[in-house]
Write a protein that holds these residues in place. Structure first.
Motif, short mmCIF file in Angstrom:
data_model
loop_
_atom_site.label_atom_id
_atom_site.label_comp_id
_atom_site.label_asym_id
_atom_site.label_seq_id
_atom_site.Cartn_x
_atom_site.Cartn_y
_atom_site.Cartn_z
N ARG A 47 0.82 -1.19 -0.15
CA ARG A 47 -0.12 -0.14 0.00
C ARG A 47 0.99 1.35 -0.12
O ARG A 47 0.52 2.29 -0.80
CB ARG A 47 -1.01 -0.09 1.17
N ARG A 48 1.89 1.35 0.73
CA ARG A 48 2.88 2.22 0.78
C ARG A 48 3.47 2.79 -0.58
O ARG A 48 3.73 3.88 -0.83
CB ARG A 48 3.84 2.35 1.83
N GLU A 49 3.73 1.52 -1.37
CA GLU A 49 4.42 1.70 -2.66
C GLU A 49 3.46 2.02 -3.68
O GLU A 49 3.73 1.99 -4.94
CB GLU A 49 5.18 0.54 -2.97
N GLY A 50 2.10 2.22 -3.32
CA GLY A 50 1.20 2.70 -4.27
C GLY A 50 0.65 1.25 -5.15
O GLY A 50 0.32 1.45 -6.38
N GLY A 51 0.64 0.29 -4.45
CA GLY A 51 0.07 -0.95 -5.26
C GLY A 51 0.82 -1.45 -5.90
O GLY A 51 0.51 -2.29 -6.99
N LEU A 52 2.41 -1.51 -5.74
CA LEU A 52 3.39 -2.07 -6.67
C LEU A 52 3.40 -3.65 -6.34
O LEU A 52 3.19 -4.01 -5.24
CB LEU A 52 4.68 -1.60 -6.50
N ARG A 53 3.61 -4.38 -7.34
CA ARG A 53 3.94 -5.91 -7.09
C ARG A 53 5.25 -6.30 -8.11
O ARG A 53 5.75 -5.53 -8.91
CB ARG A 53 2.76 -6.74 -7.96
N ARG A 54 5.46 -7.48 -7.50
CA ARG A 54 6.80 -7.83 -8.08
C ARG A 54 6.57 -9.03 -9.09
O ARG A 54 6.11 -9.89 -9.02
CB ARG A 54 7.67 -8.64 -6.94
N SER A 55 7.44 -9.23 -10.34
CA SER A 55 7.33 -10.14 -11.16
C SER A 55 8.29 -11.17 -10.72
O SER A 55 8.96 -10.88 -9.93
CB SER A 55 7.71 -9.54 -12.66
N SER A 56 8.40 -12.07 -11.65
CA SER A 56 9.66 -13.20 -11.33
C SER A 56 10.85 -12.67 -11.35
O SER A 56 11.85 -13.33 -10.67
CB SER A 56 9.11 -14.25 -12.11
N ASP A 57 11.09 -11.80 -12.06
CA ASP A 57 12.45 -11.10 -12.06
C ASP A 57 12.59 -9.90 -11.24
O ASP A 57 11.78 -9.10 -10.86
CB ASP A 57 12.45 -10.41 -13.51
N PRO A 58 13.51 -10.30 -9.97
CA PRO A 58 13.39 -9.46 -8.88
C PRO A 58 13.88 -8.02 -9.35
O PRO A 58 13.58 -7.09 -8.38
CB PRO A 58 14.56 -10.01 -8.01
N LYS A 59 14.37 -7.35 -10.49
CA LYS A 59 14.71 -6.54 -10.81
C LYS A 59 13.50 -5.69 -11.56
O LYS A 59 13.72 -4.64 -11.94
CB LYS A 59 16.01 -6.51 -11.86
N THR A 60 12.57 -6.21 -11.69
CA THR A 60 11.15 -5.72 -12.41
C THR A 60 10.16 -5.44 -11.39
O THR A 60 9.70 -6.13 -10.99
CB THR A 60 10.88 -6.51 -13.57
N THR A 61 9.84 -4.16 -11.30
CA THR A 61 8.58 -3.74 -10.58
C THR A 61 7.51 -3.23 -11.54
O THR A 61 7.73 -2.25 -12.19
CB THR A 61 8.99 -2.45 -9.45
N VAL A 62 6.47 -3.68 -11.46
CA VAL A 62 5.21 -3.29 -12.34
C VAL A 62 4.21 -2.84 -11.58
O VAL A 62 3.55 -3.30 -10.57
CB VAL A 62 4.91 -4.42 -13.13
N ALA A 63 3.61 -1.52 -11.80
CA ALA A 63 2.54 -0.98 -11.14
C ALA A 63 1.25 -1.61 -11.55
O ALA A 63 1.06 -1.87 -12.89
CB ALA A 63 2.24 0.47 -11.51
N GLN A 64 0.55 -2.09 -10.76
CA GLN A 64 -0.75 -2.68 -11.06
C GLN A 64 -1.93 -1.74 -11.77
O GLN A 64 -1.88 -0.72 -11.35
CB GLN A 64 -1.49 -3.28 -9.87
N ALA A 65 -2.43 -2.21 -12.91
CA ALA A 65 -3.25 -1.69 -13.57
C ALA A 65 -3.04 -0.15 -13.79
O ALA A 65 -3.88 0.83 -13.65
CB ALA A 65 -4.74 -1.62 -12.59
N THR A 66 -1.71 0.22 -14.47
CA THR A 66 -1.31 1.46 -14.96
C THR A 66 -2.22 1.96 -16.02
O THR A 66 -2.40 1.16 -16.88
CB THR A 66 0.03 1.36 -15.11
N THR A 67 -2.77 3.04 -15.90
CA THR A 67 -3.70 3.65 -17.02
C THR A 67 -3.13 4.63 -17.55
O THR A 67 -2.63 5.71 -17.00
CB THR A 67 -5.23 3.64 -16.41
N PHE A 68 -3.33 4.83 -18.91
CA PHE A 68 -2.72 5.93 -19.77
C PHE A 68 -4.12 7.04 -19.45
O PHE A 68 -5.10 6.98 -19.73
CB PHE A 68 -2.46 5.79 -21.16
N LYS A 69 -3.45 8.33 -18.98
CA LYS A 69 -4.49 9.45 -18.79
C LYS A 69 -4.39 10.21 -20.11
O LYS A 69 -3.55 10.96 -20.16
CB LYS A 69 -4.06 10.22 -17.72
N GLN A 70 -5.55 10.23 -20.87
CA GLN A 70 -5.46 10.94 -22.11
C GLN A 70 -5.64 12.39 -21.82
O GLN A 70 -6.80 12.72 -21.16
CB GLN A 70 -6.44 10.35 -22.80
N PRO A 71 -4.72 13.37 -22.27
CA PRO A 71 -4.88 14.66 -22.18
C PRO A 71 -6.04 15.31 -23.01
O PRO A 71 -6.48 14.85 -23.89
CB PRO A 71 -3.48 15.52 -22.29
N PRO A 72 -6.70 16.58 -22.67
CA PRO A 72 -7.61 17.11 -23.30
C PRO A 72 -7.08 17.64 -24.72
O PRO A 72 -5.91 17.81 -24.90
CB PRO A 72 -8.13 18.28 -22.61
#
Length: 283
Positions: A47-72
């Protein structure tokens, strides 16, 4: 009576002993185990890391459900554009998936499609899915124009060995993009040898913007995948896509990166491009 009292006394002694043993065990049974404490700590850190999770590669951290915010859309006339080539247009054979720009697009009430994205770079990269290969005699070209239709950059593009996503980058020899000014880009394929038909084309608008100083500082001190998340959440399409494409090329079997790639392209309705290979990371 004596013969009957002895069994009763023995029963009471045994019963009292069992109750005492049960009472002594209650605190032990109620005490959390070491594993549950670790799980709580992990959940708290997540929770402190903003919902980050680890993949099988310890060097790779992926944010859960990263969404692209389309600008106006930028002020002024809608940019218009074309994100798909269009079947059989310009004499090109039908292909599935079709020639496609990896770009976000919006559809207005009047059915006008706007293909538009932001960058913070002076010389960004574009990505296109190309279904045609180098054994075909097709002419391919990338053109960049300023808002007054003056040509800034033009390059003939070689078709790839196999269908897939290619990268086109603005080289150091080309003029840098100015801040807050729209530029029009075209990616065209002419499949008609006689050139009696207009070419198949993709078209969109790119604009270079500035991020706030705090975000810029954060980008300078964080890992690539976190930078991708920051760009996506701030509507910076070109850098978000470039970083994720590069990471996927370096780690093609990483399931977390595959999921992030699928999530990003699905968010802009390009689900049919998700499984296509990224052919080159060279400018």
């Amino acid at each position: 009576m004596k013969s009957n009292s002895q069994p009763i006394k023995l029963f009471l002694v045994v019963a009292f002993s069992c109750v005492s043993l049960l009472v002594s065990l209650i605190p032990v049974l109620a005490k959390p185990t070491h594993d549950s404490s670790v799980s709580d700590a992990v959940r708290g850190a997540s929770r402190r890391e903003g919902g980050l999770r680890r993949s099988s590669d310890p060097k790779t951290t992926v944010a859960q459900a990263t969404t692209f915010k389309q600008p106006p859309l930028p002020p002024g006339l809608p940019p218009g554009g074309r994100v798909r080539g269009g079947a059989k247009r310009g004499g090109c054979p039908l292909a599935k998936p079709d020639l496609t720009a990896l770009m976000p697009s919006t559809k207005e009430a009047n059915s006008v499609i706007n293909v538009w994205g932001q960058t913070i770079g002076e010389r960004p990269s574009w990505f296109f899915y190309v279904p045609y290969t180098k054994d075909l005699p097709y002419e391919v070209e990338f053109v960049l124009q300023d808002q007054d239709s003056n040509e800034i950059y033009q390059k003939a593009i070689a078709l790839p060995d196999k269908p897939g996503v290619i990268r086109v980058s603005l080289p150091t020899t080309a003029p840098a993009l100015a801040l807050n000014k729209p530029y029009l880009w075209f990616f065209t394929i002419n499949c008609d040898k006689e050139k009696n038909s207009p070419p198949t084309f993709l078209q969109g608008v790119i604009q270079r913007v500035q991020l706030n100083p705090a975000t810029v500082k954060e980008l300078q001190t964080t890992e690539p995948l976190k930078r991708y998340t920051i760009y996506a959440q701030n509507g910076i399409w070109y850098e978000a896509l470039t970083i994720l494409a590069q990471l996927r090329q370096k780690n093609p079997q990483d399931a977390a990166l595959q999921a992030e790639w699928r999530n990003l392209l699905s968010s802009i309705r390009l689900d049919d491009i998700v499984a296509e290979p990224i052919l080159s990371d060279k400018p």
